[in-house]
Design an enzyme around this catalytic site. Structure first.
Site: not given
Ligand code: ATP
Length: 336
Positions: A123, A170, A203, A227
């Site tokens: 971002y 992740k 995930d 987000d």
């Protein structure tokens, strides 16, 4: 009388802003609204979707209630939301997600708080064109920002009687950047032995949220995953029309719904003002107006229980009718 900046945005922004102002007024809270327009609507006249006067107003008043503004896709101006969060160092994005009465969803008793880092990650908008066919975005993660948001999540857990903070990354793939976020969360977690600490990959987190959301309590995420996962959580409780949010920093706080400006239904009196109203309820608590906040929440819940709902929740009420139903119940509550 408290002065609060009110940022009127684009799309459904003006409709839901008017609805919320009417409800707060009916609850008897006297607020001197410092109304500031921002977004696509002011670009032509002022040359920017976020004129300096808007930032100055929030700096002066310290608190803002903000409706959504349109983020132009592709080339053009930087997102107003991102710029505002950055300029005011609103480092924590807090998005509580819980079931509202009579709103039909797949799961009951969802009660998740999404804590999203608000100032860095992809971002930050650090992008460049390598050549005609290649573009790169930099995923910037720093230890101070990661530790700061982790501390916010754990403090929130303590102050709100929460049991667990789960960090979502992740880190198996983005070993350095997400690895640093995870390492920071681990260090802060070690300072809060009374709160359970859990780690999950994003995930797997999405799958678990869809299959068994009740296992989660406070989620701690870097900006981009935050987000996406907060929209997923909004879906669990009935959609974007009811998902509240707040951007909090050391000096300023900006309360805003999770959803965007919904241009597809703008101007049709169809928008659900609940997400903006729930954000405003948190704002009222923030300024110490607990009784009004409680009454508005009760009136909102009674309205939903009476099966008065907007189209996004399967109802027939227009935004204005839904708002009036809340105001009618507020008057009954205040004369009890
Ligand atoms: P942004 O890029 O600004 O986040 P978005 O692409 O996520 O925007 P939204 O504007 O949030 O899109 O809207 C997504 C969908 O949800 C649209 O179909 C919209 O009509 C619906 N929606 C969003 N907010 C509301 C609301 N308050 N009431 C009813 N429907 C809504």
């Amino acid at each position: 009388m408290k002065t609060i900046t009110l940022i009127k945005g684009d799309g459904i922004g003006p409709e839901i802003t008017d609805a919320v102002m009417k409800v707060i007024n009916a609850a008897g809270v006297a607020i001197d609204w410092d109304i500031q327009s921002a977004g696509a609507g002011v670009i032509e006249t002022e040359g920017s979707p976020l004129p300096e006067r808007v930032i100055e107003s929030v700096k002066k008043n310290k608190i803002a209630l903000k409706s959504p503004v349109t983020t132009p896709i592709g080339k053009g101006f930087r997102s107003v939301n991102v710029q505002l969060r950055k300029e005011l160092d609103l480092y924590a994005n807090l998005r509580p997600c819980y079931n509202l009465p009579n709103v039909k969803t797949r799961y009951d008793k969802v009660d998740i708080v999404v804590v999203r880092e608000n100032t860095e990650d992809l971002y930050a908008g650090i992008e460049h064109q390598v050549d005609e066919n290649t573009a790169e975005s930099i995923k910037r993660i720093t230890r101070p920002a990661s530790e700061r948001i982790a501390k916010f999540a754990f403090d929130y857990a303590i102050n709100n009687n929460r049991k667990e903070v789960c960090v979502v990354t992740k880190a198996n793939i983005c070993k350095l950047s997400d690895g640093l976020f995870l390492e920071s969360a681990r260090r802060i977690a070690s300072l809060y032995p009374q709160i359970k600490f859990r780690e999950i990959l994003v995930d797997n987190c999405c799958m678990q949220l869809v299959q068994n959301p009740n296992q989660f309590d406070v989620l701690l995420l870097p900006n981009l995953y935050g987000d996406i996962v907060s929209d997923l959580c909004a879906g669990l409780i009935g959609g974007l029309g009811i998902a509240q949010g707040a951007n909090i920093g050391t000096n300023y706080a900006v309360f805003e719904p999770v959803h965007g400006s919904a241009p597809d239904i703008a101007g049709e009196d169809k928008a659900n003002p609940t997400a903006m109203l729930m954000s405003a309820i948190e704002m009222l608590k923030h300024i110490g107006e607990f009784e009004a906040a409680n009454n508005i929440k009760l009136a909102l819940f009674e309205t939903l229980n009476a099966n008065i709902m907007t189209a996004d929740l399967g109802g027939k009420a227009k935004c204005s009718e839904f708002t009036q139903a809340i105001i009618d119940r507020l008057f009954v509550l205040s004369t009890k």
